[in-house]
Design an enzyme around this catalytic site. Structure first.
Site, PDB file in Angstrom:
ATOM      1  N   ASP A 199     -10.137  -9.260   8.201  1.00  0.00           N
ATOM      2  CA  ASP A 199     -11.572  -9.125   7.944  1.00  0.00           C
ATOM      3  C   ASP A 199     -12.247 -10.490   7.915  1.00  0.00           C
ATOM      4  OD1 ASP A 199     -11.551  -6.426   7.867  1.00  0.00           O
ATOM      5  OD2 ASP A 199     -12.138  -6.209   5.770  1.00  0.00           O
ATOM      6  N   ASP A 211      -4.820  -7.232   5.896  1.00  0.00           N
ATOM      7  CA  ASP A 211      -6.071  -6.548   5.599  1.00  0.00           C
ATOM      8  C   ASP A 211      -7.167  -7.576   5.331  1.00  0.00           C
ATOM      9  OD1 ASP A 211      -7.899  -4.643   4.892  1.00  0.00           O
ATOM     10  OD2 ASP A 211      -6.841  -3.913   3.124  1.00  0.00           O
ATOM     11  N   TYR A 253       0.823  -1.216   0.000  1.00  0.00           N
ATOM     12  CA  TYR A 253       0.000   0.000   0.000  1.00  0.00           C
ATOM     13  C   TYR A 253       0.857   1.265   0.000  1.00  0.00           C
ATOM     14  CZ  TYR A 253      -3.927  -3.077   1.184  1.00  0.00           C
ATOM     15  OH  TYR A 253      -4.882  -4.057   1.169  1.00  0.00           O
ATOM     16  N   ASP A 312      -2.359 -18.059   1.541  1.00  0.00           N
ATOM     17  CA  ASP A 312      -3.580 -18.641   0.954  1.00  0.00           C
ATOM     18  C   ASP A 312      -4.037 -19.839   1.766  1.00  0.00           C
ATOM     19  OD1 ASP A 312      -1.209 -19.831   0.093  1.00  0.00           O
ATOM     20  OD2 ASP A 312      -1.998 -20.446  -1.846  1.00  0.00           O
ATOM     21  N   LYS A 350       3.832 -15.308   1.389  1.00  0.00           N
ATOM     22  CA  LYS A 350       3.819 -16.149   0.190  1.00  0.00           C
ATOM     23  C   LYS A 350       5.265 -16.341  -0.256  1.00  0.00           C
ATOM     24  CE  LYS A 350       0.661 -16.889  -2.451  1.00  0.00           C
ATOM     25  NZ  LYS A 350       0.044 -18.204  -2.779  1.00  0.00           N
TER      26      LYS A 350
END
Ligand code: NAD
Length: 368
Positions: A253, A249, A142, A225, A192
């Site tokens: 959630d 992020d 970001y 993942d 990852k």
């Protein structure tokens, strides 16, 4: 020793409504537990824009840097949707996070037994769930450069850059290990590393910090993942999860929704230690300003009150008092108290925001 200091920024929409109930809880701890706080209140978001033409006045920013902890309600609302980007309410929040350098975002996913039916997962998978996601908040994709939309040949290309320095990874890893020591002493780091160099470095640095300074904490690594799958398959296997800004992020959630309602979710954002040894800190509910219910007495104050419980635990080293407050909330819910957002299909009469505050204060009294 001076009293610990708190800056309260109620903000917009339901922010002031839920913060009123937090103020009552803070007063209760001052009166009944001999824990007085020096509390000051100021404006943020649309409320600050209305008065000062900016979503965060410089004086408010300066105060936030001086206090032991900031408690924030929520910012934003339709009235401010058309404002220039530079003065939107959310800019106030982002400025606080940036100038306080709050790099470690703590998002608990905790399921109160009385609300286990609210989860989209089977009750036995979530009842008693208590995990903590630590998301790196100030770096990663970001913020990385280069970024932008560029011309390339006869088409455009959108670019963002995932970038982490060793020291950025190290400080958030330390934050996760410290946290785990106060909980069940387990950290799972997610990245990852199979397809991203930044993930390889992330894994190496987290392992090194562990081996050098936190060998007593159980550490595992997981591809993000797979982490997402495991969170919905068997969430109770985790204690603390540490991950980067982007994966955090999404994963936080996802984990939050395991527990049901937005009105129940607190958060903390922590930075580097100040001169007095306390980490810079801001505590806020995960929910927004909820314009659809503002001014109707319907808002659930629990997320904001649980954010204060996190402040007791992480800023003021009052874990027992935080547990007292959480237990009071648990007992109120177990007794059937519900704001409108917590009403199940069986219906009933929902409590108002103030009535929920009353019930929690009674439960606190009963805990003495
Ligand atoms: P929201 O979280 O405000 O509301 C989503 C839904 O959840 C609404 O139906 C709302 O009524 C309900 N809800 C939220 N909190 C509740 C509570 N405590 N009790 C009962 N019900 C609750 O999200 P949104 O509608 O997408 O955004 C509204 C405004 O809030 C926007 O301006 C947005 O930018 C802002 N926002 C601010 C923050 C923040 O301050 N950290 C976070 C998210 C959104």
């Amino acid at each position: 020793m001076p009293n610990p200091s708190l800056l309260i920024l109620p903000g917009d929409g339901i922010g002031p409504e839920v913060m009123d109930q937090v103020t009552r809880v803070i007063d209760w701890f001052g009166a009944k537990r001999d824990m007085p706080f020096d509390v000051s209140t100021d404006l943020v978001g649309g409320a600050a824009y209305d008065k000062h033409g900016t979503p965060l006045h410089d004086d408010t920013m300066a105060k936030a840097l001086e206090v032991d902890a900031v408690l924030l309600g929520a910012v934003g609302g339709p009235k401010y949707d058309d404002l220039d980007f530079s003065v939107k309410p959310e800019r106030g929040l982002l400025r606080l996070r940036k100038e306080m350098d709050l790099f470690s975002n703590l998002r608990p996913a905790q399921c109160f037994d009385a609300l286990a039916d609210f989860s989209s997962l089977k009750k036995d998978l979530v009842a008693g769930l208590d995990i903590m996601i630590v998301r790196e908040l100030t770096s990663g994709v970001y913020f990385g450069e280069p970024r932008g939309i560029f011309e390339e040949g006869n088409e455009r290309v959108g670019i963002n850059t995932q970038r982490y320095t060793e020291s950025e990874i190290e400080r958030v890893a330390r934050s996760a290990f410290e946290l785990a020591r106060r909980r069940n002493n387990k950290v799972c780091s997610m990245e990852k590393a199979n397809v991203m160099e930044s993930g390889i470095l992330w894994r190496e640095v987290v392992q090194k910090v562990h081996d050098e300074d936190y060998p007593d904490v159980e550490l595992s690594h997981m591809y993000a993942d797979n982490g997402a799958m495991q969170l919905v398959r068997a969430p109770k296997q985790f204690d603390v999860i540490v991950t980067d800004n982007l994966f955090g992020d999404i994963l936080s959630d996802c984990a939050a929704m395991l527990t049901g309602s937005l009105g129940m979710l607190p958060s903390a954002s922590l930075g580097a230690p100040m001169a007095n040894g306390r980490a810079r800190a801001m505590y806020e509910p995960v929910h927004g300003s909820a314009p659809d219910i503002t001014g109707q007495g319907k808002a659930n104050p629990i997320a904001c009150i649980l954010s204060f419980a996190m402040a007791l635990r992480y800023s003021f080293d009052q874990g027992d008092e935080a547990a007292r407050l959480e237990a009071a909330i648990e007992s109120v819910l177990a007794g059937g108290a519900r704001t409108a957002d917590l009403m199940g299909p069986e219906g009933g009469t929902p409590m108002s925001t103030t009535e929920m505050g009353d019930a929690i204060l009674h439960a606190l009294d009963a805990s003495l």
